[in-house]
Design a protein around this motif. Structure first.
Motif, short mmCIF file in Angstrom:
data_model
loop_
_atom_site.label_atom_id
_atom_site.label_comp_id
_atom_site.label_asym_id
_atom_site.label_seq_id
_atom_site.Cartn_x
_atom_site.Cartn_y
_atom_site.Cartn_z
N GLY A 1 0.95 -1.31 0.08
CA GLY A 1 -0.22 -0.05 0.03
C GLY A 1 0.93 1.39 -0.02
O GLY A 1 2.02 1.21 0.02
N SER B 1 0.63 5.80 -0.76
CA SER B 1 0.24 7.06 -1.49
C SER B 1 1.17 7.68 -2.05
O SER B 1 2.39 8.10 -1.79
CB SER B 1 -0.56 7.97 -0.68
OG SER B 1 -0.99 8.94 -1.28
N THR C 1 -4.70 4.49 -6.39
CA THR C 1 -4.76 4.28 -4.85
C THR C 1 -5.52 3.42 -4.30
O THR C 1 -5.16 2.60 -3.47
CB THR C 1 -4.84 5.62 -4.33
OG1 THR C 1 -4.05 6.62 -4.56
CG2 THR C 1 -4.68 5.62 -2.74
N ASN D 1 -4.39 -0.02 -2.09
CA ASN D 1 -4.65 -0.10 -0.76
C ASN D 1 -6.13 -0.89 -0.31
O ASN D 1 -6.06 -1.23 0.75
CB ASN D 1 -4.76 1.41 -0.35
CG ASN D 1 -3.55 2.19 -0.31
OD1 ASN D 1 -2.49 1.82 0.64
ND2 ASN D 1 -3.34 3.00 -1.45
N HIS E 1 -5.00 -7.61 7.54
CA HIS E 1 -4.72 -6.34 6.66
C HIS E 1 -3.98 -5.03 7.30
O HIS E 1 -4.43 -4.79 8.26
CB HIS E 1 -6.47 -5.94 6.15
CG HIS E 1 -7.17 -6.90 5.46
ND1 HIS E 1 -8.08 -7.32 5.75
CD2 HIS E 1 -6.81 -7.64 4.51
CE1 HIS E 1 -8.71 -8.51 5.01
NE2 HIS E 1 -7.78 -8.46 4.00
N SER F 1 -3.66 -1.68 7.68
CA SER F 1 -4.43 -0.42 7.29
C SER F 1 -3.65 0.84 7.88
O SER F 1 -2.40 0.89 7.53
CB SER F 1 -5.79 -0.35 7.96
OG SER F 1 -6.61 0.82 7.80
N SER F 2 -4.22 1.81 8.48
CA SER F 2 -3.42 2.92 8.73
C SER F 2 -4.34 3.87 9.84
O SER F 2 -5.60 3.74 9.59
CB SER F 2 -3.05 4.01 7.58
OG SER F 2 -2.48 5.17 8.20
N TYR G 1 -5.89 7.73 -0.42
CA TYR G 1 -5.25 6.98 0.81
C TYR G 1 -6.06 6.57 1.92
O TYR G 1 -6.35 5.56 2.20
CB TYR G 1 -3.74 7.31 1.16
CG TYR G 1 -2.98 6.52 2.11
CD1 TYR G 1 -2.73 5.06 1.59
CD2 TYR G 1 -2.95 6.72 3.41
CE1 TYR G 1 -1.86 4.42 2.62
CE2 TYR G 1 -2.34 6.14 4.44
CZ TYR G 1 -1.81 4.95 4.13
OH TYR G 1 -1.05 4.02 4.74
N LYS H 1 -7.89 3.19 2.95
CA LYS H 1 -8.00 2.22 4.08
C LYS H 1 -9.17 2.35 5.15
O LYS H 1 -9.30 1.20 5.69
CB LYS H 1 -6.68 3.22 4.97
CG LYS H 1 -5.33 3.12 4.50
CD LYS H 1 -4.75 1.38 4.26
CE LYS H 1 -3.31 1.37 3.61
NZ LYS H 1 -3.18 0.16 3.38
#
Length: 266
Positions: A93, A95, A113, A117, A142, A144-145, A158, A162
């Protein structure tokens, strides 16, 4: 007294397990590859470009999982090499879109993107889940952020991708839990990877300050980190390993944030 999984030999925790880590040649992904491999897993790292280094004995498959054909290639090669899969870490993933704001973003920016992602995970899950269903076991994590909860002004696609990944992951966990498959999401905050170090270096050069001042500025832009520093890739990898292990055998459909306290909302 039998304490079950809590008396595991950590050096053999993943012995006999087959694992795939996307984006596994640098940063958080490489740290996860090293952690699983050190604990006995048969690990394959996947990435678009050849790795500088991997643990001895770890495998590598070159694939761009932002593209459907890249996912198809990775699934086929992984099954051919491993014969199945027990642990899937969807880490790839990032950006690379314009930071000029929403009106500067094109349809292609958004699609690229989301492909990297969100759809990379959707397609990989769809490719490997039939094998996990057949064996009635498996773990998917997974990556993520925290930007899904703390959207970045300059990384809008992004952050949105996510957020969608977490929603999708929760739904998937509900569907496949009865088949013995656990699916969770791990959301790192600011992590001091090699790419983050390069970013900080560029910030320092542009502002005429040193590395530590630029690093602090980046933390301040996030609203501050109560622990006073970014995460190390190895710390994120340790949480990923926990979620993939039998120590987390009753955890599914959850999101685990590792951000040093950056997000303060409940």
């Amino acid at each position: 007294m039998d304490n079950g999984p809590y008396l595991l030999d950590m050096s053999k925790e993943f012995a006999g397990k087959r694992a795939l880590v996307t984006g596994g040649t640098r940063g958080i992904g490489l740290a996860i590859v090293k952690r699983l491999h050190a604990a006995g897993a048969e690990v394959i790292a996947a990435a678009r470009s050849l790795p500088d280094s991997l643990p001895e004995g770890a495998g590598f498959i070159q694939a761009d999982v932002g593209l459907p054909e890249g996912v198809d290639h990775l699934v086929q090669e992984t099954i051919q090499q491993l014969g199945g899969l027990d642990i899937l870490i969807n880490n790839v993933g990032g950006s690379s879109t314009s930071t000029a704001g929403a009106l500067a973003l094109t349809d292609e920016d958004w699609q690229t993107t989301f492909d990297a992602n969100l759809f990379s995970s959707v397609r990989l899950d769809r490719g490997f889940l039939p094998y996990m269903v057949e064996q009635q076991s498996g773990v998917i994590v997974h990556i993520s952020s925290i930007q899904r909860k703390l959207p970045g002004n300059m990384t809008m696609p992004y952050s949105a991708a996510k957020a969608a990944l977490v929603n999708y992951s929760k739904n998937l966990a509900t569907q496949f839990g009865p088949m013995g498959i656990r699916i969770n999401t791990l959301a790192p905050g600011f992590t001091e990877t090699e790419s983050a170090e390069r970013l900080i270096g560029r910030m320092a050069e542009q502002s005429g300050t040193d590395y530590h001042a630029a690093r602090q500025l980046l933390m301040d832009q996030l609203g501050g980190i109560p622990l006073g520093r970014p995460a190390k890739p190895e710390e994120v990898a340790e949480l990923a390993a926990f979620l993939a292990s039998s120590r987390a055998s009753y955890i599914t459909g959850s999101e685990y944030v590792i951000d040093g306290g950056t997000i303060r909302t409940v």
